[in-house]
Design a protein around this motif. Structure first.
Motif, PDB file in Angstrom:
ATOM      1  N   GLY A 261       0.786  -1.224   0.000  1.00  0.00           N
ATOM      2  CA  GLY A 261       0.000   0.000   0.000  1.00  0.00           C
ATOM      3  C   GLY A 261       0.816   1.271   0.000  1.00  0.00           C
ATOM      4  O   GLY A 261       0.263   2.359  -0.205  1.00  0.00           O
ATOM      5  N   ASP A 262       2.127   1.153   0.227  1.00  0.00           N
ATOM      6  CA  ASP A 262       2.977   2.346   0.188  1.00  0.00           C
ATOM      7  C   ASP A 262       3.219   2.775  -1.254  1.00  0.00           C
ATOM      8  O   ASP A 262       3.153   1.972  -2.186  1.00  0.00           O
ATOM      9  CB  ASP A 262       4.323   2.055   0.869  1.00  0.00           C
ATOM     10  N   TYR A 263       3.533   4.046  -1.406  1.00  0.00           N
ATOM     11  CA  TYR A 263       3.752   4.612  -2.738  1.00  0.00           C
ATOM     12  C   TYR A 263       5.241   4.668  -3.040  1.00  0.00           C
ATOM     13  O   TYR A 263       6.027   5.229  -2.257  1.00  0.00           O
ATOM     14  CB  TYR A 263       3.135   6.008  -2.838  1.00  0.00           C
ATOM     15  N   ARG A 264       5.608   4.116  -4.181  1.00  0.00           N
ATOM     16  CA  ARG A 264       7.013   4.097  -4.598  1.00  0.00           C
ATOM     17  C   ARG A 264       7.497   5.517  -4.877  1.00  0.00           C
ATOM     18  O   ARG A 264       6.792   6.321  -5.481  1.00  0.00           O
ATOM     19  CB  ARG A 264       7.159   3.220  -5.841  1.00  0.00           C
ATOM     20  N   LEU A 265       8.695   5.821  -4.382  1.00  0.00           N
ATOM     21  CA  LEU A 265       9.358   7.120  -4.559  1.00  0.00           C
ATOM     22  C   LEU A 265       8.677   8.263  -3.813  1.00  0.00           C
ATOM     23  O   LEU A 265       9.070   9.418  -3.972  1.00  0.00           O
ATOM     24  CB  LEU A 265       9.474   7.505  -6.045  1.00  0.00           C
ATOM     25  N   LEU A 266       7.667   7.954  -2.994  1.00  0.00           N
ATOM     26  CA  LEU A 266       6.960   9.008  -2.260  1.00  0.00           C
ATOM     27  C   LEU A 266       6.970   8.811  -0.751  1.00  0.00           C
ATOM     28  O   LEU A 266       6.741   9.773  -0.008  1.00  0.00           O
ATOM     29  CB  LEU A 266       5.505   9.121  -2.745  1.00  0.00           C
ATOM     30  N   GLU A 267       7.186   7.602  -0.286  1.00  0.00           N
ATOM     31  CA  GLU A 267       7.167   7.352   1.154  1.00  0.00           C
ATOM     32  C   GLU A 267       8.489   7.755   1.794  1.00  0.00           C
ATOM     33  O   GLU A 267       9.560   7.633   1.181  1.00  0.00           O
ATOM     34  CB  GLU A 267       6.892   5.871   1.431  1.00  0.00           C
TER      35      GLU A 267
END
Length: 227
Positions: free
Chosen positions: A131-137
């Motif tokens: 559920g995490d966002y790649r390149l944004l967390e």
């Protein structure tokens, strides 16, 4: 945040961004009207072989097509100036968030009774949770209370960076040796994502910004635990 295939701008999280969306729609009405009118005239003239001396030498027509564009520019300029002044408003009360840009991460500081400071690095793709966002967390989020004025102060420790948080209508340069400030008012709780918007080196794409908005009660508890 924006999603794949999204046609419009992302949902606003602050009054300033809401005003920006209204101005965007305001300008689009004018642009669509101009495009439709010019396209209609272009099609009509393409299939019309008649000419008229009244059109070729019409002083009244020249006056109209000089005044009408001027009025349309005023129609755009007035709300644009209003929005510009809204962006420049600075609150004298509330929370202060200082962000310092580095190659290639952010450092945050909340100067309260006891100053809270921490670094915020992007989470590598191998460490992301479902559920995490790649390149944004990030490993440490900047936590702020919603429904409260926040003054964001940014600077840089090395090269030019840019602190950009689209949902808040926030974008300002981080310049070494200089402090830039903008006001931010988060309307509702949530997690808001942004990124550095100034090309700052090889890893420019890997310094995201994450702001988590919580209630004032939870924010006070956060400050107590952080101290």
């Amino acid at each position: 945040m924006s999603f794949w295939g999204q046609l419009n701008l992302m949902d606003p999280g602050s009054p300033v961004q809401s005003e920006m969306l209204l101005f965007h729609d305001h300008a689009m009405v004018l642009l669509i009207g101009i495009f439709t009118f010019v396209g209609f005239l272009g099609v009509k003239l393409s299939f019309n072989k008649f000419t008229s001396r009244n059109i070729l030498e019409a002083q009244q027509l020249e006056t109209i097509w000089t005044i009408v564009p001027a009025l349309t520019l005023i129609w755009l300029a007035l709300p644009s100036l209003r929005l510009l002044y809204l962006l420049d408003e600075q609150s004298s009360s509330g929370i202060i968030l200082k962000s310092t840009a580095h190659q290639w991460y952010w450092s945050y500081e909340i100067p309260m009774s006891e100053s809270i400071s921490f670094d915020s690095y992007m989470v590598p793709e191998s460490d992301l949770s479902p559920g995490d966002y790649r390149l944004l967390e990030v490993d440490n989020r900047a936590t702020l209370p919603y429904q409260m004025e926040t003054m964001v102060i940014t600077t840089s420790a090395d090269v030019l960076h840019s602190f950009a948080l689209p949902s808040m209508g926030l974008k300002m340069d981080a310049v070494p040796g200089r402090l830039n400030t903008m006001s931010m008012f988060v309307e509702k709780p949530g997690v808001y994502y942004g990124q550095c918007s100034e090309i700052c080196g090889a890893n420019h794409s890997f310094m995201p910004i994450v702001v988590e908005a919580i209630s004032l009660f939870d924010f006070i508890k956060y400050l107590e635990t952080a101290e």
